[in-house]
Design a protein around this motif. Sequence first.
Motif, PDB file in Angstrom:
ATOM      1  N   GLY A  68      -6.370   1.257  -5.685  1.00  0.00           N
ATOM      2  CA  GLY A  68      -5.077   1.354  -6.347  1.00  0.00           C
ATOM      3  C   GLY A  68      -4.965   0.422  -7.543  1.00  0.00           C
ATOM      4  N   ALA A  69      -4.385   0.958  -8.619  1.00  0.00           N
ATOM      5  CA  ALA A  69      -4.039   0.139  -9.779  1.00  0.00           C
ATOM      6  C   ALA A  69      -2.600   0.450 -10.149  1.00  0.00           C
ATOM      7  CB  ALA A  69      -4.966   0.431 -10.959  1.00  0.00           C
ATOM      8  N   VAL A  70      -1.894  -0.540 -10.655  1.00  0.00           N
ATOM      9  CA  VAL A  70      -0.522  -0.347 -11.132  1.00  0.00           C
ATOM     10  C   VAL A  70      -0.541  -0.370 -12.648  1.00  0.00           C
ATOM     11  CG1 VAL A  70       1.804  -1.291 -11.211  1.00  0.00           C
ATOM     12  CG2 VAL A  70       0.514  -1.348  -9.069  1.00  0.00           C
ATOM     13  N   ARG A  71      -0.028   0.684 -13.235  1.00  0.00           N
ATOM     14  CA  ARG A  71       0.067   0.834 -14.686  1.00  0.00           C
ATOM     15  C   ARG A  71       1.522   0.606 -15.074  1.00  0.00           C
ATOM     16  NH1 ARG A  71      -1.989   6.536 -16.008  1.00  0.00           N
ATOM     17  NH2 ARG A  71      -4.009   5.561 -15.624  1.00  0.00           N
ATOM     18  N   ALA A  72       1.780  -0.267 -16.041  1.00  0.00           N
ATOM     19  CA  ALA A  72       3.159  -0.621 -16.371  1.00  0.00           C
ATOM     20  C   ALA A  72       3.371  -0.659 -17.876  1.00  0.00           C
ATOM     21  CB  ALA A  72       3.506  -1.978 -15.768  1.00  0.00           C
ATOM     22  N   ARG A 121      -7.798  -0.186   5.449  1.00  0.00           N
ATOM     23  CA  ARG A 121      -8.447   0.722   4.504  1.00  0.00           C
ATOM     24  C   ARG A 121      -7.553   1.114   3.330  1.00  0.00           C
ATOM     25  NH1 ARG A 121     -10.171   5.318   5.037  1.00  0.00           N
ATOM     26  NH2 ARG A 121     -12.417   5.158   4.672  1.00  0.00           N
ATOM     27  N   THR A 122      -6.249   0.810   3.390  1.00  0.00           N
ATOM     28  CA  THR A 122      -5.356   1.367   2.366  1.00  0.00           C
ATOM     29  C   THR A 122      -5.717   0.876   0.974  1.00  0.00           C
ATOM     30  OG1 THR A 122      -3.056   1.862   1.799  1.00  0.00           O
ATOM     31  CG2 THR A 122      -3.551  -0.406   2.434  1.00  0.00           C
ATOM     32  N   THR A 123      -5.510   1.756  -0.013  1.00  0.00           N
ATOM     33  CA  THR A 123      -5.753   1.421  -1.416  1.00  0.00           C
ATOM     34  C   THR A 123      -4.460   1.184  -2.185  1.00  0.00           C
ATOM     35  OG1 THR A 123      -5.807   3.781  -1.900  1.00  0.00           O
ATOM     36  CG2 THR A 123      -7.928   2.697  -1.524  1.00  0.00           C
ATOM     37  N   ALA A 124      -3.307   1.481  -1.577  1.00  0.00           N
ATOM     38  CA  ALA A 124      -2.007   1.304  -2.247  1.00  0.00           C
ATOM     39  C   ALA A 124      -1.983   2.025  -3.593  1.00  0.00           C
ATOM     40  CB  ALA A 124      -1.686  -0.181  -2.414  1.00  0.00           C
ATOM     41  N   GLY A 133      14.564  -6.244  -5.189  1.00  0.00           N
ATOM     42  CA  GLY A 133      13.940  -7.120  -6.166  1.00  0.00           C
ATOM     43  C   GLY A 133      12.444  -7.241  -6.038  1.00  0.00           C
ATOM     44  N   ARG A 134      11.820  -6.408  -5.171  1.00  0.00           N
ATOM     45  CA  ARG A 134      10.377  -6.466  -4.958  1.00  0.00           C
ATOM     46  C   ARG A 134       9.731  -5.167  -5.420  1.00  0.00           C
ATOM     47  NH1 ARG A 134      12.891  -9.000  -0.687  1.00  0.00           N
ATOM     48  NH2 ARG A 134      12.134 -11.113  -0.198  1.00  0.00           N
ATOM     49  N   LEU A 135       8.655  -5.288  -6.166  1.00  0.00           N
ATOM     50  CA  LEU A 135       7.896  -4.126  -6.600  1.00  0.00           C
ATOM     51  C   LEU A 135       6.815  -3.861  -5.565  1.00  0.00           C
ATOM     52  CD1 LEU A 135       7.544  -2.075  -8.944  1.00  0.00           C
ATOM     53  CD2 LEU A 135       5.826  -3.638  -9.890  1.00  0.00           C
ATOM     54  N   LEU A 136       6.781  -2.638  -5.025  1.00  0.00           N
ATOM     55  CA  LEU A 136       5.887  -2.299  -3.935  1.00  0.00           C
ATOM     56  C   LEU A 136       4.958  -1.162  -4.338  1.00  0.00           C
ATOM     57  CD1 LEU A 136       8.527  -2.353  -1.044  1.00  0.00           C
ATOM     58  CD2 LEU A 136       7.043  -4.225  -1.812  1.00  0.00           C
ATOM     59  N   ALA A 137       3.662  -1.347  -4.077  1.00  0.00           N
ATOM     60  CA  ALA A 137       2.654  -0.312  -4.303  1.00  0.00           C
ATOM     61  C   ALA A 137       2.229   0.221  -2.949  1.00  0.00           C
ATOM     62  CB  ALA A 137       1.451  -0.888  -5.054  1.00  0.00           C
ATOM     63  N   SER A 138       2.222   1.553  -2.817  1.00  0.00           N
ATOM     64  CA  SER A 138       2.082   2.113  -1.481  1.00  0.00           C
ATOM     65  C   SER A 138       1.192   3.340  -1.448  1.00  0.00           C
ATOM     66  CB  SER A 138       3.477   2.488  -0.954  1.00  0.00           C
ATOM     67  OG  SER A 138       3.422   2.921   0.380  1.00  0.00           O
ATOM     68  N   LYS A 139       0.482   3.493  -0.362  1.00  0.00           N
ATOM     69  CA  LYS A 139      -0.219   4.718   0.016  1.00  0.00           C
ATOM     70  C   LYS A 139       0.100   4.951   1.486  1.00  0.00           C
ATOM     71  CE  LYS A 139      -4.889   6.773   0.260  1.00  0.00           C
ATOM     72  NZ  LYS A 139      -4.687   7.866  -0.694  1.00  0.00           N
ATOM     73  N   GLU A 140       0.263   6.177   1.898  1.00  0.00           N
ATOM     74  CA  GLU A 140       0.842   6.451   3.204  1.00  0.00           C
ATOM     75  C   GLU A 140      -0.083   6.167   4.385  1.00  0.00           C
ATOM     76  OE1 GLU A 140       0.400  11.278   3.177  1.00  0.00           O
ATOM     77  OE2 GLU A 140       1.634  10.301   1.667  1.00  0.00           O
ATOM     78  N   ASP A 141      -1.274   5.627   4.145  1.00  0.00           N
ATOM     79  CA  ASP A 141      -2.168   5.305   5.259  1.00  0.00           C
ATOM     80  C   ASP A 141      -2.139   3.826   5.641  1.00  0.00           C
ATOM     81  OD1 ASP A 141      -3.451   4.228   3.072  1.00  0.00           O
ATOM     82  OD2 ASP A 141      -5.413   5.077   3.524  1.00  0.00           O
TER      83      ASP A 141
END
Length: 493
Positions: A68-72, A121-124, A133-141
């Motif tokens: 997982g990567a977050v693009r902003a 194992r999650t990659t978010a 106030g929290r930024l969350l990166a998520s994957k359903e596993d």
Amino acid sequence: MTKPFPAALAEGIDEPCRFDIEVADLELIEGEVPTDIDGLFVQAVPDPMYPPEVAPLWPMTVAAGGDGAVRAFRIKDGCVDFKTRHVRTQRYLLEQAARRSLFGNYRDPFSDDPSVAGQDRTTANTAVYMHAGRLLASKEDGLPYEIDPVTLETKGVWNPGGKITSKTFTAHPKWDPANGEMHGFGYAARGETTRDLAYYVFDADGEMVHEAWFEAPYAAMIHDCALTEHYMLFPLMPLTTDLERLKAGGQHWVYDPDLPTVIGVIPRKGRADQVRWFHAPPTFTGHTINAFEEDGRIVFDAYECDGNGFAAVMPDKHGRMGDPSKVTTRAMRWRIDYHAPSEELTEHQVLAVADGEGPHIDPRRLCQSYRHVFAPTLNRSRLITDRNGRVVPVFFNQLTHFDLTTGHREDWYAGEGATLQDPVYFPRSATADEDDGYLIVVLNRPLEKSNELVILETRRLAAGPVARLKLPVRLRLGIHSNWIDGSLIPAWR
């Protein structure tokens, strides 16, 4: 030194990027960035750092198995700054230390290197959203990871007070704009292939205030959900998983066209014994649009396909891959009476032929009646071929505004050979009409291997972008995007 990536991951614009970078003040190609825009456009991106060392390499692993990567994109005062950074999940850190891939196919722990048995194992890599106030990166596993919204540094797994007992959490929670509550869930909550669901409610401060556990009728993908004033809905996709198949080296998900449509409904903050499972003839339910209550019944709107909605990456139960070009997607409406003696659904209405995915509405209209939907769509008549005569693969080449009251639609075609990622929609101001706002999207030019950031005004969508900005690097295809108003980020208040 890392090995070359396999051909399935190294072709076209979707070749792994593998970088963390930031670029101040993106170059303007055309138009002007509206100065009333102040916020953060974020997107979750699967971007593998190391080539997978597993055979066979399943299509779903290629499409959605990357780190997982977050693009902003920070937009303020008519300027746009860009930043992307990988999420430092446990999986990412383990592979960085080993300097190679350790995890195998998509949601298949049996294909992993023995050294990481039992590790997270999650990659978010599926969605990014803000709560309390929290930024969350998520994957359903797995559970979400908290990300600093300014620096994009990873803060760690998000589990407020350690109260989330599910092993998983959805990438698509829903919010009540009236009280700020977030309603979410985990499926396969006790581990891969299980039927367990855990339903959670978090208050506006991020504290967990409700938990309920129950079982789905079968082990299915439950990718999205919906929320009304009094109910939470869980639509099952006709994608099944099986422990013995995984152990034997098979794929995690397969499509079963014979399964009925199943929608679970539980009262808000309800108990397990209050869940009802409503059934209808087979369809393929995709992302939800919205839900609300009218005349004592639930109105549930979602995208539905007339075939395998994941045909490009998942086989059917006979092992056959489908043809995405032959699948039509429609925006559909169900009416559900929670108190009805029968659990058979009959009221089903076509709202629009969408041929797209990722519907977006005014966030102020969640849980309420609404009128306008904005979505990326596909115009099949305007596909092009590359220099070798092959059709350039396209998920979306238009942005579309659907007016559900009048039935009118307005399209903006992105241009020859251009494709679009998941957009965001947000109103122009807190008092603007439901359809008066902006659409922001990453545009791909696959033949040139380049990208742009595009901004459009929704009330003159067909007129095209009010601003186009150049990305100085090629960007991989992201999954889900979100818009976060600048006032919601504590450091910017």
